[in-house]
Scaffold this active site. Structure first.
Site, mmCIF file in Angstrom:
data_model
loop_
_atom_site.group_PDB
_atom_site.id
_atom_site.type_symbol
_atom_site.label_atom_id
_atom_site.label_comp_id
_atom_site.label_asym_id
_atom_site.label_seq_id
_atom_site.Cartn_x
_atom_site.Cartn_y
_atom_site.Cartn_z
ATOM 1 N N CYS A 147 0.874 -1.175 0.000
ATOM 2 C CA CYS A 147 0.000 0.000 0.000
ATOM 3 C C CYS A 147 0.909 1.223 0.000
ATOM 4 O O CYS A 147 1.383 1.648 1.056
ATOM 5 C CB CYS A 147 -0.915 -0.017 1.218
ATOM 6 S SG CYS A 147 -1.983 1.456 1.330
ATOM 7 N N ASP A 155 -12.321 -7.992 -4.483
ATOM 8 C CA ASP A 155 -10.945 -8.338 -4.095
ATOM 9 C C ASP A 155 -10.363 -9.200 -5.205
ATOM 10 O O ASP A 155 -10.848 -10.300 -5.468
ATOM 11 C CB ASP A 155 -10.939 -9.093 -2.759
ATOM 12 C CG ASP A 155 -9.548 -9.198 -2.148
ATOM 13 O OD1 ASP A 155 -8.565 -9.192 -2.909
ATOM 14 O OD2 ASP A 155 -9.457 -9.288 -0.906
ATOM 15 N N ARG A 181 -7.168 -10.291 -5.392
ATOM 16 C CA ARG A 181 -5.905 -10.918 -5.001
ATOM 17 C C ARG A 181 -5.963 -12.446 -5.081
ATOM 18 O O ARG A 181 -7.025 -13.041 -5.006
ATOM 19 C CB ARG A 181 -5.541 -10.509 -3.567
ATOM 20 C CG ARG A 181 -5.173 -9.052 -3.420
ATOM 21 C CD ARG A 181 -4.946 -8.676 -1.973
ATOM 22 N NE ARG A 181 -6.180 -8.738 -1.197
ATOM 23 C CZ ARG A 181 -6.254 -8.398 0.098
ATOM 24 N NH1 ARG A 181 -5.173 -8.003 0.733
ATOM 25 N NH2 ARG A 181 -7.406 -8.478 0.731
#
Length: 388
Positions: A246, A318, A320
């Site tokens: 991040c 999401d 990921r």
């Protein structure tokens, strides 16, 4: 533990096929990122595709010369519904894609970028009213997946070809199945490529190991605090955290999220215990990339929460994959962990990939007055196990 030196090396023959496939997909991603059309082909047909946010007049001209068939705009359903200003039932629910007809007058790079980007809606006038449904090509999911691999908005200009072809002069071709298999293939070819001792403010006894997939793409990092191998040798399970990078939170100290405190807090706790493994994943913004995360922030400022902002961009809540983390843990010789997390998907993801999660360790930090809504969305819509 010198992971780079001790890691078994796969034979050249065993890796050759995967390497060639990964290289091909990586090249196709680079082409769409620079606005060049790419041929996506499969048993169901062939599509010339170009990213709506990067294609220019030259790329559109190349597509027109290659096929006289009318182009369509491929979008995620949420984005298509926003443009059409009505619900959009899917031709095939598993496809997750919608095709819209593109009148000749809208085959303009500026219009296409506006159609792709919900943060540019103010640029749209009557243009959006000229769009209508078209039949969704069978290869649309692979085409959208290619854009996502490039961290681009999943919006593409597509021209179906009259027959199944695997090459177009001057343009790159890629098989749809290779695009869809890329995340798994890339994860399983990760190799440790560099290692050094890096004393950190919160964990002075730390080694950082870089992992890279066979396509030479972006690196993921493992931070080994203390001696996790000693914990494992004694039959225990070291603390571990899967932390998605991040930039805004980890590096700049953004107050919009809790990523910075989670990163530093995990390292501190590992240092206190004398051992731990922090897997630092190059999956910014739950896998949508930094540029799209900034776009999502703009949508959040307009009233959407984290989940709906990602969907408005055409991404899933999401994006990921935790196979990357599991592959790295196996390479490090860490088959079992106590996981610092509030996210049930991480627990399930690691377990599904063969890593034993002996326990979940709570890893929550109080809101700061700016990220309170963000934390509430995590709990209420993502199912994170945050304290009341």
């Amino acid at each position: 533990m010198n992971v780079v030196a001790s890691q078994p090396q796969a034979s050249l023959g065993a890796l050759t096929e995967d390497v060639l496939v990964l290289r091909a997909v990586h090249r196709a991603v680079s082409e769409v990122r620079r606005g060049t059309p790419v041929l996506v082909h499969g048993a169901e047909g062939a599509l010339l595709v170009a990213a709506a946010e990067t294609v220019g007049a030259q790329g559109l001209g190349e597509m027109a010369r290659a096929s006289a068939r009318p182009p369509v705009l491929l979008l995620a359903p949420v984005r298509a519904a926003a443009l059409l200003q009505r619900p959009v039932p899917l031709d095939a629910p598993e496809a997750g894609a919608v095709a819209l007809r593109l009148p000749a007058g809208l085959m303009d790079p500026a219009c296409l970028r506006a159609f792709a980007d919900p943060t540019a809606d103010q640029l749209l006038g009557a243009e959006g009213q000229q769009l209508d449904r078209a039949a969704t090509p069978a290869l649309a999911p692979a085409a959208l997946a290619l854009a996502k691999l490039g961290r681009l908005l999943p919006a593409l200009v597509a021209v179906p070809l009259d027959r199944v072809v695997t090459s177009v002069p001057g343009l790159m071709g890629i098989a749809a199945e290779e695009i869809l298999a890329y995340p798994h293939t890339a994860a399983t070819t990760l190799r440790a490529v560099g290692e050094a001792r890096v004393p950190l403010e919160d964990a002075k006894d730390t080694r950082i190991i870089a992992f890279r997939a066979a396509d030479g793409g972006i690196e993921h990092l493992a931070m080994l605090v203390g001696k996790p191998e000693a914990v494992l040798a004694g039959g225990g399970a070291p603390l571990a955290r899967l932390h998605s990078e991040c930039f805004t939170g980890d590096l700049l100290g953004s107050l919009r999220c809790d990523c910075g405190p989670q990163l530093k807090g995990a390292l501190r706790r590992m240092a206190e215990e004398g051992a731990g493994v922090l897997i630092y994943l190059a999956q910014e913004g739950r896998g949508i990339g930094l540029v799209n995360k900034l776009r999502a922030y703009t949508l959040q400022d307009q009233g959407l929460d984290t989940l709906d902002a990602n969907r408005a961009l055409g991404y899933g809540a999401d994006e990921r994959t935790f196979l990357v983390a599991a592959t790295m843990l196996r390479a490090l010789g860490v088959p079992r962990v106590r996981l610092l997390t509030n996210n049930p998907d991480k627990l399930a993801g690691l377990a599904a990939c063969g890593i034993e999660v002996q326990a979940r360790e709570e890893h929550a930090f109080a809101g700061n007055g700016v990220n309170d809504g963000y934390l509430a969305t995590k709990a209420q819509r993502f199912g994170h196990m945050l304290p009341e």
